[in-house]
Design an enzyme around this catalytic site. Structure first.
Site, short mmCIF file in Angstrom:
data_model
loop_
_atom_site.label_atom_id
_atom_site.label_comp_id
_atom_site.label_asym_id
_atom_site.label_seq_id
_atom_site.Cartn_x
_atom_site.Cartn_y
_atom_site.Cartn_z
N ASP A 65 45.93 34.33 31.59
CA ASP A 65 44.47 35.06 31.35
C ASP A 65 43.55 34.86 32.20
O ASP A 65 43.46 33.72 33.09
CB ASP A 65 43.92 34.25 29.83
CG ASP A 65 43.70 35.01 28.77
OD1 ASP A 65 44.32 36.19 28.62
OD2 ASP A 65 43.17 34.69 28.01
N TYR A 67 40.05 33.67 33.75
CA TYR A 67 38.76 32.63 33.33
C TYR A 67 37.97 33.33 32.20
O TYR A 67 37.44 34.46 32.66
CB TYR A 67 38.10 31.90 34.38
CG TYR A 67 39.21 31.12 35.35
CD1 TYR A 67 39.86 30.06 34.99
CD2 TYR A 67 39.19 31.67 36.74
CE1 TYR A 67 40.75 29.36 35.65
CE2 TYR A 67 40.04 30.70 37.55
CZ TYR A 67 40.91 29.79 37.06
OH TYR A 67 41.57 29.09 37.89
N PHE A 78 43.75 32.44 39.02
CA PHE A 78 43.62 31.08 39.50
C PHE A 78 42.33 31.15 40.30
O PHE A 78 41.84 30.02 40.61
CB PHE A 78 44.64 30.27 40.01
CG PHE A 78 45.89 30.10 39.24
CD1 PHE A 78 45.96 29.13 38.37
CD2 PHE A 78 47.08 30.99 39.23
CE1 PHE A 78 46.91 28.74 37.73
CE2 PHE A 78 48.38 30.58 38.50
CZ PHE A 78 48.08 29.51 37.78
N HIS A 187 53.30 24.10 35.30
CA HIS A 187 52.32 24.70 35.34
C HIS A 187 51.30 23.88 36.25
O HIS A 187 51.32 22.55 35.82
CB HIS A 187 51.31 25.08 34.17
CG HIS A 187 50.45 26.11 34.02
ND1 HIS A 187 49.07 25.74 34.38
CD2 HIS A 187 50.49 27.57 34.41
CE1 HIS A 187 48.24 26.82 34.59
NE2 HIS A 187 49.06 27.84 34.49
#
Length: 220
Positions: A65, A67, A78, A187
């Site tokens: 998703d 931020y 990221f 992750h």
């Protein structure tokens, strides 16, 4: 349907734009931007493709998703805009780069310089309502980004796919591993990084693979 996306991608994805799911997605996204605060800004929804044309792609990193905080998302997974504090997952990415390649922590969290070198920073979902993670999931974006991954897998060779966490790994099942180099680990989030993200050495492994293919290495 005319979608404002970089031309090399638009040419390959145009069949998606006329499918019912994508038309429904556009209607939903337009309504969300009209009635709520949504990230990233509309003009940056397809930034990952603007910064990394199809021919440039050497590495693909799959996020989930965007931020959902103010000023953070700008269309690259990221990554955050310069001047915005780095989220924990991004801090952990840079920690692993420091340990792996002995590179210092950068002064900001923008990954535009990666994208400009051929790293496709692809979120599975390209928009999100402010302060509401997951709010734009299962509306059609996942089908579109699956099509992006498939066209890279089918039409290119020797791309490095970095799949961090179970979500990215599940999305990566459509990658042809006989044509590409796939690296998987936990992750980088604080909840999972100690279960195998730290120490994965994906950044040095990526460069070793690219070098072996006669391709320029990424300046991480």
């Amino acid at each position: 349907m005319n979608v404002k996306i970089e031309q090399s991608w638009g040419n390959r994805l145009k069949s998606e734009f006329d499918k019912p799911y994508f038309q429904e997605l556009v209607t939903f996204v337009k309504s969300e931007y009209s009635n709520h605060r949504v990230y990233p800004p509309g003009k940056q929804i397809f930034s990952a493709f603007d910064h990394c044309t199809f021919d440039q792609v050497k590495v693909v990193i799959i996020g989930q998703d965007p931020y959902h905080g103010k000023g953070q998302a700008h269309g690259l997974c990221f990554s955050v805009n310069e001047g915005i504090p780095m989220p924990p997952s991004l801090v952990n990415i840079f920690k692993e780069i420091k340990d792996d390649l002995n590179l210092p922590m950068p002064p900001h969290g923008s990954l535009v310089r990666w994208a400009d070198q051929g790293v496709l920073l692809l979120n599975a979902t390209l928009t999100v309502r402010a302060s509401t993670p997951g709010s734009h999931q299962n509306k059609g974006w996942e089908s579109f980004t699956d099509a992006v991954i498939k066209v890279v897998s089918d039409e290119k060779h020797n791309v490095v796919f970095l799949l961090w966490g179970s979500y990215a790994q599940k999305k990566g099942t459509i990658i042809d591993k006989t044509r590409h180099h796939v690296l998987e680990s936990a992750h980088p989030s604080p909840f999972a990084a100690h279960r195998g993200f730290f120490g994965n050495k994906h950044f040095s492994q990526t460069n070793e693979y690219l070098k072996a293919q006669g391709l320029p290495e990424i300046e991480w």
